[in-house]
Structure formats: structure tokens, C-alpha cells
Design an enzyme around this catalytic site. Structure first.
Site, PDB file in Angstrom:
ATOM      1  N   ASP A 208       0.603  -1.140   0.004  1.00  0.00           N
ATOM      2  CA  ASP A 208      -0.036  -0.105  -0.009  1.00  0.00           C
ATOM      3  C   ASP A 208       0.967   1.103   0.007  1.00  0.00           C
ATOM      4  O   ASP A 208       1.767   1.362   0.685  1.00  0.00           O
ATOM      5  CB  ASP A 208      -0.824  -0.109   1.263  1.00  0.00           C
ATOM      6  CG  ASP A 208      -1.886   1.050   1.385  1.00  0.00           C
ATOM      7  OD1 ASP A 208      -2.563   1.336   0.444  1.00  0.00           O
ATOM      8  OD2 ASP A 208      -1.814   2.004   2.396  1.00  0.00           O
TER       9      ASP A 208
ATOM     10  N   GLU B 214      14.737 -15.519  -0.722  1.00  0.00           N
ATOM     11  CA  GLU B 214      15.172 -16.418   0.111  1.00  0.00           C
ATOM     12  C   GLU B 214      14.163 -17.475   0.254  1.00  0.00           C
ATOM     13  O   GLU B 214      14.694 -18.546   0.616  1.00  0.00           O
ATOM     14  CB  GLU B 214      15.246 -15.876   1.542  1.00  0.00           C
ATOM     15  CG  GLU B 214      16.601 -14.833   1.690  1.00  0.00           C
ATOM     16  CD  GLU B 214      16.684 -14.340   3.172  1.00  0.00           C
ATOM     17  OE1 GLU B 214      15.897 -14.819   4.080  1.00  0.00           O
ATOM     18  OE2 GLU B 214      17.417 -13.326   3.242  1.00  0.00           O
TER      19      GLU B 214
END
Length: 559
Positions: free
Chosen positions: A227, A276
Site C-alpha cells: 500500500d 530467500e
């Protein structure tokens, strides 16, 4: 407030890739936005919730979307419908519990759906523990470095630190009261006063959000919608804007509080975290920028994966304008090897079935307009969007052809901009009315039969727009979406790539080819003679006279 899952089984395994899905799923995904308070109500309190969403996941699988984006469900005072977050690691009780979120994520993956959650890093709630401590401890508190606290101008600091205005109207600054009762510093809030902006120059803020990312990634979410992704970094010194009308400039210029270059280092750090995790976790930027070229900066290979294409969302139903924004969008994304995105509606703008029912004029429309015209154009615009290369976003209820509710009584409105300074539209409530599922009377299956009315009232005419009413009707908007998404999923050419081949076409018509697929769009209100070859796959409306494109229509052809 944070809920604890320590005594529950581990959530999803590290690899959340649904079985059989191809890699780089996000490049051509169709992502469905769920506004939880308006999607499905499981407990009958009139407010949608996570168990309600979970119960409707099979519907979304059958619709044919690839992923579900959930608007905020975090612990919040709800000053701005959950975009004022008090605890980023807890579910607000109105939506359920953290266990409900865990179950929803698990069920979605079992159905082959991915889950994207909203992340709100520009500001917190004023009820956030950090901000409350900063107020209690007063000037000099280390917590104040995590927000933008400033002394005021004027003889006694009685004037705001600068001339910035809130997006919701009024000044972007609110003055505090010191613990001893004297007037204190001011704090910055680009949105409501209940939403103080974080200071991303503080290492503690960056550390906290890296931790929040890992919390939800460990829960098994497949990505984040970020956002106000363009707003995290403010220009040094927080300079005055000057005489410009900033509310009219938003999205048209680089502002001292929006689209600052410093945001990109934040997203490079986030990308390293996302990479990751197995299963191709992603982040999507809500970034209002002056140009699509500026938007492309957010999706460079070491930053975020997608960015919303607001230039496309705001384009009128006009062939020349649409071709221009399609070409510029594809061209801007190509150098950074990012997919273009396409969106027609969301929880912040007038639904496109109403927008296209009115003369061109922005994304906040107050008039009902010509309902039949708006729906015809909306259906055509959907097929155009789904034929373009890249990723498409569908806002809940648009597959039902829902219009905005433009006549909500003032007393039921909850959009904070409605209650702010004069001149604000405050009409976002109209696109947030709970969607109809079944039955002939409100709340149309939104909640259990014995439940109360929905949090925003639904119009009487929505009975004929419910999922139940449209299912099985080959002329319905719902079945059009189901057919279009099935064709898109079956045809590898649709969604993939970054090119369209434009074909010669009369004025007011778009025609393009993608391998053996041709899309024809007539944006005029009259039938247009046009020779077509091949086999008709799908049309947004009845074809009408042979050898001509129906008014305000889109058709897909196999050639």
C-alpha cells in the site's frame, strides 16, 4: 495484541508452490481482490470475515483465477477500513483469528490458489504501540524518531510545519498535547489523522518491516500488495509544496512526499528477503507515479515484481487512448523485464461498469449513468484486458457486473474522506457494498439467513445480479468471466509475452494479434463493418449483423 501460534502445528511447508503450477506464475496471473468486510460473512454480524472468505474459495477456484489478494484484515481501530494498522501480526477480531488466516492459506493452496496479503508500510494506526508510547513519553522520546514529529511554525508553534495537505482533505499535520497538558509537536499524516506516517529514515522502522515480511512469509503467504508504495520516503527537510494544488497534482508530478528515489533501496532489501523463500513469493506496488516509465522503476529486476497500472485504469473507453496506454505500458516494462499489469476496478475507485456508464471524467463518479451502456462497455473492456500480455487484476463483484451504489444515505457512509474537508468525493463506499451470492432479498447470501443486515446496504435490484442468479445463464457477466478465464488458461499465448501485433482497423476499433489469437474491440456506439476470419471463441455481446463488429463490444478469434 499479537496472537500466538506457538501451540499449534506448523503452518504451510516452506515450498508453497501449488502442484502443477508453472514457474514465474506471477507474470501472467489473474489475481482476484477480496475486500474481506464485503465478501462473505460467516458469523452473521453483517461484516465479512476470514472464515467467510475461506468458505468461498472453491468459487474463486472455479471462476478460474490464479491468486487471491486480501485487503487488510489486521488488528485495527478501522478508522480507514483497516488501512490503519495497530498490530501487523494479529488479525482483527471482526475478521477472525490468526488461526483462521492460517486455515485460509492452507485451503487456498490445496485448491491451487495463491494468497497475497496487503502490507501497509507508509503509516500505522495512531493506536499502534509505538505511536502511543511516543505520545506518552513526550518530546525527546526515541519512539518519536519512528514517525515525523516536528515543531510548528509561528510565534508559539501554532502553525503546521509545512503546507502539505492530507489526501483525505485538510492539513497533513495534527498537533499533539504534551504529557503536562501543554501544546506539543505536530505529527505528519498524509491520510487521516488516525494514520501517522512512519519515518523510514529510522533504522527501527526498516527492521520492523523486514520482520513483518518474514512473519507472513513463514505463515505461507505467496506475496504482498504494498500500500502507498510510492510514499514511504519524504524529501529531506520536508519542504513546502508551494502554490500548487497538490490534490490535483497527485499522480501527475513527483511530489516531496511521493515517488522519491529513496524508496527503491527499501524494495531492494525486501526483494532479497522474498528471494530467500521458495515458491516464488512476490510483491506488488501500489505506486501512483507521473508516468509508466516512473512506475517501471519499482519493478526493476532487483526490486518488486509487479506494479499497478493506474494509467490504464484511468483511461477512457476510447480506441486511440487505449492503444496509446497499452503501447506505453508494454514499452515501459520491457527494459526492466517486468510484466505489464491491467486493472479496471478496485476498492478505491468507482466500479468500471458505472465509470463507463458516464462521460469520461476521472475515477470517482457520483452519477448512476446509463446502466445498460456501462455494463456493455465493462464486459468489452474485460475481454480486452484479459487478452493483453501480463497480469490482470479482478476486483470482487466485477465478474457479476456490479455497478457502484451511488445513492447510499449519508448516515451509512464510512469512508473517512467523506467526513473531511469540503471538496472531497468520499464516495469509495459505493464500490465496497457487500456482494450478492444468492436469494431474492438482502443480504443475498452474504451472511447466514438468521444474520443481520450487511454493514453497507445492498440495492434491491442486486437480486438479479447474484452468483446464484447468473450461474448457468450463458448471457450473464459471470459466465462471460468464467469462459474468458478458461480460454486464457488453456491458451499459452494469452497473458504470456510482452508484445501485441496491431492490425489495420477503422477509427474507433482496436485489432491485434497474438500468435493464432486475434482480439477485436469496437469502442464506438455503432456497428462497424469489419471482415473477420477464423473461429469465434468468445464475444462480450451478441454479434449482430454478419461482417460487422457490434457496438461497444470485444470478440476473441482463433485464426
Amino acid at each position: 495484541m499479537t496472537q500466538n501460534l506457538a501451540d499449534t502445528p506448523r503452518p504451510l511447508s516452506a515450498d508453497t508452490t501449488p502442484a502443477g503450477e508453472p514457474s514465474r506464475w506471477w507474470r501472467d496471473a489473474v489475481i482476484y481482490q477480496v475486500y474481506p468486510r464485503s465478501f462473505a460473512d460467516a458469523n452473521g454480524d453483517g461484516m465479512g470475515d476470514l472464515p467467510g472468505v475461506r468458505s468461498r474459495l472453491p468459487y474463486l477456484r472455479d471462476l478460474g483465477v490464479d491468486a487471491v489478494w486480501l485487503s487488510p484484515f489486521y488488528a485495527s481501530p478501522q478508522a480507514d477500513a483497516g488501512y490503519d494498522v495497530a498490530d501487523y501480526r494479529a488479525v482483527d477480531p471482526m475478521f477472525g483469528t490468526l488461526l483462521d488466516a492460517d486455515a485460509l492459506i492452507r485451503d487456498a493452496h490445496e485448491l491451487g490458489l495463491r494468497i497475497i496479503v496487503d502490507l501497509v508500510p507508509n503509516h500505522s494506526s495512531e493506536q499502534h504501540e509505538w505511536f502511543q508510547r511516543a505520545l506518552r513519553e513526550g518530546p525527546g522520546s526515541p519512539l518519536r524518531e519512528r514517525y515525523h514529529f516536528r515543531g510548528g511554525k509561528g510565534e508559539n508553534g501554532e502553525l503546521p510545519p509545512n503546507d502539505w495537505e492530507s489526501i483525505f482533505g485538510g492539513p497533513a499535520w495534527t498537533r499533539t498535547t504534551n504529557p503536562d497538558g501543554t501544546p506539543g509537536d505536530w505529527y505528519l499524516h498524509l491520510f487521516a489523522p488516525e494514520q501517522p506516517d512512519f519515518n523510514w529514515d529510522s533504522p527501527a522502522v526498516a527492521d520492523e518491516f523486514r520482520s513483518i515480511l518474514r512473519f507472513w512469509l513463514d505463515m505461507g503467504v505467496d506475496g504482498f500488495r504494498v500500500d502507498v508504495a510510492h510514499g514511504l520516503v519524504k524529501a529531506p527537510g520536508l519542504p513546502d509544496l508551494g502554490s500548487h494544488d497538490q490534490l490535483k497534482l497527485l499522480g501527475n508530478d513527483v511530489m516531496p512526499f511521493f515517488d522519491q528515489d529513496g524508496v527503491h533501496e527499501i524494495y531492494r532489501a525486501w526483494r532479497r528477503i522474498l528471494d530467500e523463500y521458495p515458491g516464488e513469493r512476490i510483491a506488488v506496488a501500489e505506486a501512483w507515479t507521473p508516468t509508466v516509465e516512473r512506475t517501471a522503476n519499482y519493478v526493476r529486476p532487483d526490486e518488486l515484481h509487479q506494479a499497478f497500472n493506474f494509467q490504464y485504469l484511468g483511461t477512457a473507453w476510447d480506441a486511440a487512448e487505449l492503444r496509446t496506454v497499452i503501447d506505453s505500458s508494454l514499452a515501459a516494462m520491457r527494459p526492466v523485464d517486468a510484466p505489464a499489469t491491467w486493472v479496471l476496478s478496485n476498492h478505491d475507485v468507482t466500479r468500471h461498469a458505472t465509470r463507463f456508464a458516464n462521460p469520461p471524467g476521472g475515477t470517482q463518479i457520483r452519477e448512476r449513468g446509463d446502466r445498460e451502456l456501462g455494463l456493455r462497455r465493462a464486459r468489452a473492456a474485460t475481454l480486452l484486458m484479459l487478452a493483453l500480455p501480463g497480469s490482470a487484476y479482478v476486483y470482487q463483484g466485477e465478474e457479476l457486473g456490479l455497478p457502484d451504489v451511488t445513492d447510499l444515505p449519508d448516515e451509512v457512509r464510512q469512508d473517512p474522506s467523506f467526513f473531511r474537508a469540503s471538496g472531497q468525493d468520499g464516495f469509495r463506499d459505493g464500490c465496497r457494498v457487500p456482494i450478492p451470492w444468492s436469494g431474492t432479498a438482502a443480504p443475498y447470501g452474504f451472511g447466514p439467513a438468521q444474520g443481520g443486515p450487511s454493514w453497507l446496504p445492498q440495492p434491491a435490484e442486486w437480486a438479479e445480479l447474484s452468483v446464484e442468479a447468473q450461474t448457468g445463464d450463458p448471457t450473464s457477466t459471470l459466465e462471460l468471466y468464467r469462459s474468458a478465464l478458461a480460454i486464457r488458461r488453456a491458451d499459452a499465448a494469452l497473458g504470456a509475452g510482452s508484445e501485441v501485433t496491431w492490425l489495420p482497423a477503422p477509427e474507433g476499433v482496436l485489432a491485434f494479434r497474438r500468435d493464432s489469437f486475434v482480439c477485436l474491440v469496437n469502442t464506438t456506439g455503432a456497428a462497424v463493418p469489419f471482415a473477420t476470419e477464423g473461429r469465434l471463441l468468445l464475444s462480450s455481446t451478441e454479434q449482430g449483423e454478419p461482417g460487422a463488429l457490434a457496438p461497444d463490444s470485444t470478440s476473441w478469434w482463433a485464426v
